[in-house]
Structures are given as C-alpha cells and as structure tokens.
Write an enzyme that holds these catalytic residues in place. Structure first.
Site, PDB file in Angstrom:
ATOM      1  N   ARG A 225       1.633  -2.912  -0.982  1.00  0.00           N
ATOM      2  CA  ARG A 225       1.605  -4.358  -0.785  1.00  0.00           C
ATOM      3  C   ARG A 225       0.164  -4.809  -0.661  1.00  0.00           C
ATOM      4  NH1 ARG A 225       5.968  -4.765  -2.658  1.00  0.00           N
ATOM      5  NH2 ARG A 225       7.860  -5.611  -1.730  1.00  0.00           N
ATOM      6  N   HIS A 273       2.559  -6.561 -10.413  1.00  0.00           N
ATOM      7  CA  HIS A 273       3.694  -6.178  -9.548  1.00  0.00           C
ATOM      8  C   HIS A 273       4.864  -5.639 -10.384  1.00  0.00           C
ATOM      9  CE1 HIS A 273       5.702  -6.932  -5.405  1.00  0.00           C
ATOM     10  NE2 HIS A 273       6.258  -5.897  -6.029  1.00  0.00           N
TER      11      HIS A 273
HETATM   12  P1  NDP Z   1       9.921   3.667   3.438  1.00  0.00           P
HETATM   13  O1  NDP Z   1      10.281   2.792   4.570  1.00  0.00           O
HETATM   14  O2  NDP Z   1      10.912   4.683   2.968  1.00  0.00           O
HETATM   15  O3  NDP Z   1       8.563   4.451   3.757  1.00  0.00           O
HETATM   16  C1  NDP Z   1       7.507   3.853   4.410  1.00  0.00           C
HETATM   17  C2  NDP Z   1       6.504   4.928   4.802  1.00  0.00           C
HETATM   18  O4  NDP Z   1       5.394   4.294   5.427  1.00  0.00           O
HETATM   19  C3  NDP Z   1       7.085   5.905   5.818  1.00  0.00           C
HETATM   20  O5  NDP Z   1       6.618   7.209   5.564  1.00  0.00           O
HETATM   21  C4  NDP Z   1       6.510   5.394   7.136  1.00  0.00           C
HETATM   22  O6  NDP Z   1       6.322   6.377   8.141  1.00  0.00           O
HETATM   23  C5  NDP Z   1       5.155   4.914   6.685  1.00  0.00           C
HETATM   24  N1  NDP Z   1       4.626   3.943   7.650  1.00  0.00           N
HETATM   25  C6  NDP Z   1       5.112   2.744   8.000  1.00  0.00           C
HETATM   26  N2  NDP Z   1       4.344   2.170   8.948  1.00  0.00           N
HETATM   27  C7  NDP Z   1       3.342   3.043   9.183  1.00  0.00           C
HETATM   28  C8  NDP Z   1       2.228   3.045  10.062  1.00  0.00           C
HETATM   29  N3  NDP Z   1       2.000   2.014  10.889  1.00  0.00           N
HETATM   30  N4  NDP Z   1       1.403   4.109  10.054  1.00  0.00           N
HETATM   31  C9  NDP Z   1       1.638   5.150   9.226  1.00  0.00           C
HETATM   32  N5  NDP Z   1       2.676   5.233   8.378  1.00  0.00           N
HETATM   33  C10 NDP Z   1       3.518   4.179   8.358  1.00  0.00           C
HETATM   34  O7  NDP Z   1       9.523   2.700   2.226  1.00  0.00           O
HETATM   35  P2  NDP Z   1       9.586   3.005   0.660  1.00  0.00           P
HETATM   36  O8  NDP Z   1       8.932   4.305   0.401  1.00  0.00           O
HETATM   37  O9  NDP Z   1      10.955   2.789   0.143  1.00  0.00           O
HETATM   38  O10 NDP Z   1       8.695   1.796   0.106  1.00  0.00           O
HETATM   39  C11 NDP Z   1       7.331   1.676   0.489  1.00  0.00           C
HETATM   40  C12 NDP Z   1       6.792   0.326   0.043  1.00  0.00           C
HETATM   41  O11 NDP Z   1       6.603   0.311  -1.363  1.00  0.00           O
HETATM   42  C13 NDP Z   1       7.712  -0.869   0.279  1.00  0.00           C
HETATM   43  O12 NDP Z   1       7.678  -1.300   1.628  1.00  0.00           O
HETATM   44  C14 NDP Z   1       7.129  -1.895  -0.658  1.00  0.00           C
HETATM   45  O13 NDP Z   1       6.120  -2.619   0.012  1.00  0.00           O
HETATM   46  C15 NDP Z   1       6.502  -1.051  -1.767  1.00  0.00           C
HETATM   47  N6  NDP Z   1       7.188  -1.226  -3.043  1.00  0.00           N
HETATM   48  C16 NDP Z   1       6.461  -1.694  -4.114  1.00  0.00           C
HETATM   49  C17 NDP Z   1       7.055  -1.863  -5.339  1.00  0.00           C
HETATM   50  C18 NDP Z   1       6.253  -2.314  -6.498  1.00  0.00           C
HETATM   51  O14 NDP Z   1       6.797  -2.558  -7.587  1.00  0.00           O
HETATM   52  N7  NDP Z   1       4.954  -2.463  -6.372  1.00  0.00           N
HETATM   53  C19 NDP Z   1       8.472  -1.549  -5.573  1.00  0.00           C
HETATM   54  C20 NDP Z   1       9.141  -1.053  -4.384  1.00  0.00           C
HETATM   55  C21 NDP Z   1       8.505  -0.899  -3.175  1.00  0.00           C
HETATM   56  P3  NDP Z   1       7.588   7.157   8.789  1.00  0.00           P
HETATM   57  O15 NDP Z   1       8.123   8.028   7.679  1.00  0.00           O
HETATM   58  O16 NDP Z   1       6.985   7.931   9.877  1.00  0.00           O
HETATM   59  O17 NDP Z   1       8.564   6.085   9.210  1.00  0.00           O
END
Ligand code: NDP
Length: 310
Positions: A225, A273
């Site tokens: 993002r 995007h």
């Molecule tokens: P998930 O919720 O499965 O994974 C998020 C990851 O980020 C987890 O490993 C989580 O840690 C980690 N995380 C969250 N907050 C923190 C923090 N404060 N410090 C460290 N690590 C953190 O999400 P997805 O993998 O499904 O998707 C990730 C992002 O990809 C979406 O939120 C979206 O913004 C983006 N996206 C972009 C697209 C595009 O076309 N550009 C399409 C789809 C998604 P933990 O495992 O410990 O909870």
C-alpha cells in the site's frame, strides 16, 4: 427463510460476478437471493468492495457479516457504523497473481534486464548476472501473499528473508520479527518487497531512518500500500543513489496524479495498482464458503482483527 446477499462493488463488477457467485452459493445448499439492491434492513450479507461507495452500515439492522472482495481492508476496518464481523479476501487467484507480479519484478532487477531491453547500444558487454542464491530478497509482511511470493522466490534459489509482527517459521525463508528484526531484515535486503497491510503501525514504515538501513543500491518493490512509504524520503534516497530503483504499484493517491515526480523519475517504475486483482472465478468460492459458515453457525474464515486493522 432465504438469506439476502447484497453485492456492493463498482457497477462493472456485477456482470463478472453475478453468474459465478450465484453458482458458488448454490453449491452450499443455502437458500438465498443475490442482488445489487435490497432494502438495507433485509440484508444478511454484504459482498463488498470500497469502490461501491457504501459507507453507512447503520441501516443494515440484520446484517451478519461483510465479506470483502479485497485483501486490503484499510478503508473499511475503522468504519464506526460497521459492528458485524468483517472478512477479507484470501484466495488462490490473488496469491497466484501477486506471486507472478513479485517474481517478475524481482527477476527484472536481479538479472539487470533493463540494460538489454532499454540500453541496446551496439556494444557487446558480457557482464553475467549473479545466480539467485547470492541475492537476498526480503519481504516485509509474511501473510497470505508475502508467504506465497517468498516460497516462489525461494524455489528459484533466492536467499529469502522476511519480517512480520509475530514470529514465524517458514521453510526456506529466514524469518524476523519485532523492531530489532526489522533492522536486521533491512540491512541484508538487496531487493525489498513490501507486502504489509496499511495500518497505523505500518504507516511510513519506510522512512528516512529505515531506508538508511538498506544496503546502498537496494531495490524497493511495493505492491502493498502507498502509505507504507514516506514518499519524500524515498525520492531523497533515490536522488542520492542510496536506493537504486523503486517499482511501485500502490500510492497514497490513486490514480497517481499526472504531475507526480514518480511518473518521470528515471529510477522509478509505476504500475497502476495491478499487482494482483481479485479473480471472480476463485474469489466467489471464498465468499460462498463464508456464507455457508455463517448459516451453519461455524466461525467465518479470514476475519479481520479490528484493533490491529488487518
Ligand atoms: P495478511 O494479513 O495475510 O498478511 C499481512 C502480513 O503483514 C502478516 O505477516 C503480518 O504479520 C504483517 N504485519 C502486519 N502488521 C505488521 C506490523 N505492524 N509489523 C510487522 N508485520 C506486520 O495480508 P495479505 O498477505 O493477504 O495482504 C497483504 C497486503 O497486500 C494487503 O493488506 C494489501 O494492502 C496488499 N494487496 C495489494 C494488492 C495489489 O494489487 N497491489 C492486491 C492484494 C493485496 P503477522 O503474520 O505476524 O500477523
């Protein structure tokens, strides 16, 4: 009694989803009506995308859940009118698309493809790119998408590291967590991929201080993002050469304004995007399964933690 499923997304999505979603819900055995318009007081489930414009959930008196078509839920997670469970999209098609996009852009930079694609000048240069095991790719965010991309990169032989909020153990990926883990992860990151959600804790996670931890010439790839990056700090790091290139798919303002410096920067690649889009063929199965669960009194899958924001 039938359950009413409101499809609330941009109008151009309805023709893509109507038949597929109907078929998917039929297979669950749930008796349902699916439409783009209902009396809000009679809606049981909302299949939701932010571009529908729906913001006020207060009139949805019997709503059981909102089922997001998007993986990123930053635009709805803090909505005070939404008091029912919110599930986000986790889907094979989304993972496959993101894995392909990330792998493609990592390989571009790893192999130095631009030299030959845009720099063909009649000179026979024989610089050979290194092999993947000598290249460290670090993924910030080891969730559904980060893990899928990480495993694919590891299978190509890259030295893959990653960072998440909670500790992880993933075969072939060296995992870090916490503040000291972030520092270690960044220090080794020749190619850095951002797959974190947009939350208060991740805003500007790449700022002047964290960018300075990267090795000189590091490449940043952001399909996560826009707000994950402090844009001014990135432009400064690109200007000084500390960051070698940034491939950016997501931005604070989308569409990216035509006069934004990223468009014309010779070491920035902008993609609009498109890293990974929710694919109706597979996403409808995830939506239907959650409707089945809701009607069977089973826990919903992929619920968003409203306090964490993802
Ligand atoms: P998930 O919720 O499965 O994974 C998020 C990851 O980020 C987890 O490993 C989580 O840690 C980690 N995380 C969250 N907050 C923190 C923090 N404060 N410090 C460290 N690590 C953190 O999400 P997805 O993998 O499904 O998707 C990730 C992002 O990809 C979406 O939120 C979206 O913004 C983006 N996206 C972009 C697209 C595009 O076309 N550009 C399409 C789809 C998604 P933990 O495992 O410990 O909870």
């Amino acid at each position: 009694m039938s359950v009413n499923v409101l499809f609330s997304a941009h109008a151009d999505r309805w023709p893509q989803y109507r038949d597929l979603l109907t078929s998917a819900i039929i297979t669950t055995g749930v008796d349902f009506n699916l439409a783009t318009d209902f009396d809000p007081a009679e809606v049981d489930y909302v299949v939701y995308a932010p571009n529908s414009g729906l913001r006020d959930f207060a009139p949805f008196a019997r709503l059981k859940a909102v089922l997001s078509l998007w993986a990123g839920v930053e635009s709805i997670v803090g909505n005070p009118t939404l008091t029912v469970p919110l599930a986000r999209m986790v889907d094979h098609g989304l993972q496959q698309g993101m894995t392909e996009w990330v792998t493609g852009h990592v390989l571009r930079h790893h192999l130095g493809m631009d030299r030959h694609i845009t720099g063909q000048d009649g000179i026979w240069r024989t610089d050979v790119p290194p092999l993947a095991p000598s290249r460290t790719v670090c993924i910030l965010g080891l969730g559904e998408l980060g893990q899928a991309a990480g495993k694919a990169l590891a299978s190509l032989g890259f030295n893959v590291t990653g960072w998440s909020r909670t500790p992880k153990s993933i075969p072939e990926v060296t995992c870090f967590d916490g503040a000291s883990g972030l520092q270690t992860a960044l220090e080794g990151a020749e190619i850095l991929v951002l797959l974190l959600p947009d939350t208060p804790a991740t805003t500007n996670i790449l700022d002047a201080k964290t960018l300075a931890k990267l090795p000189r010439g590091a490449v940043i790839i952001n399909p996560g993002r826009g707000p994950l990056i402090d844009d001014d700090a990135l432009l400064a790091a690109l200007g000084s050469g500390h960051v070698g290139h940034a491939t950016l798919d997501v931005f604070r303002t989308e569409p990216l304004p035509p006069d934004h410096p990223y468009w014309s920067h010779k070491r920035v690649t902008v993609t609009p995007h498109i890293a990974s889009e929710t694919r109706p063929e597979t996403a409808v199965l995830a939506i239907a399964e959650n409707i089945r669960r809701g009607e069977a009194g089973e826990p919903f899958l992929h619920l968003v933690d409203r306090t964490l924001g993802y």
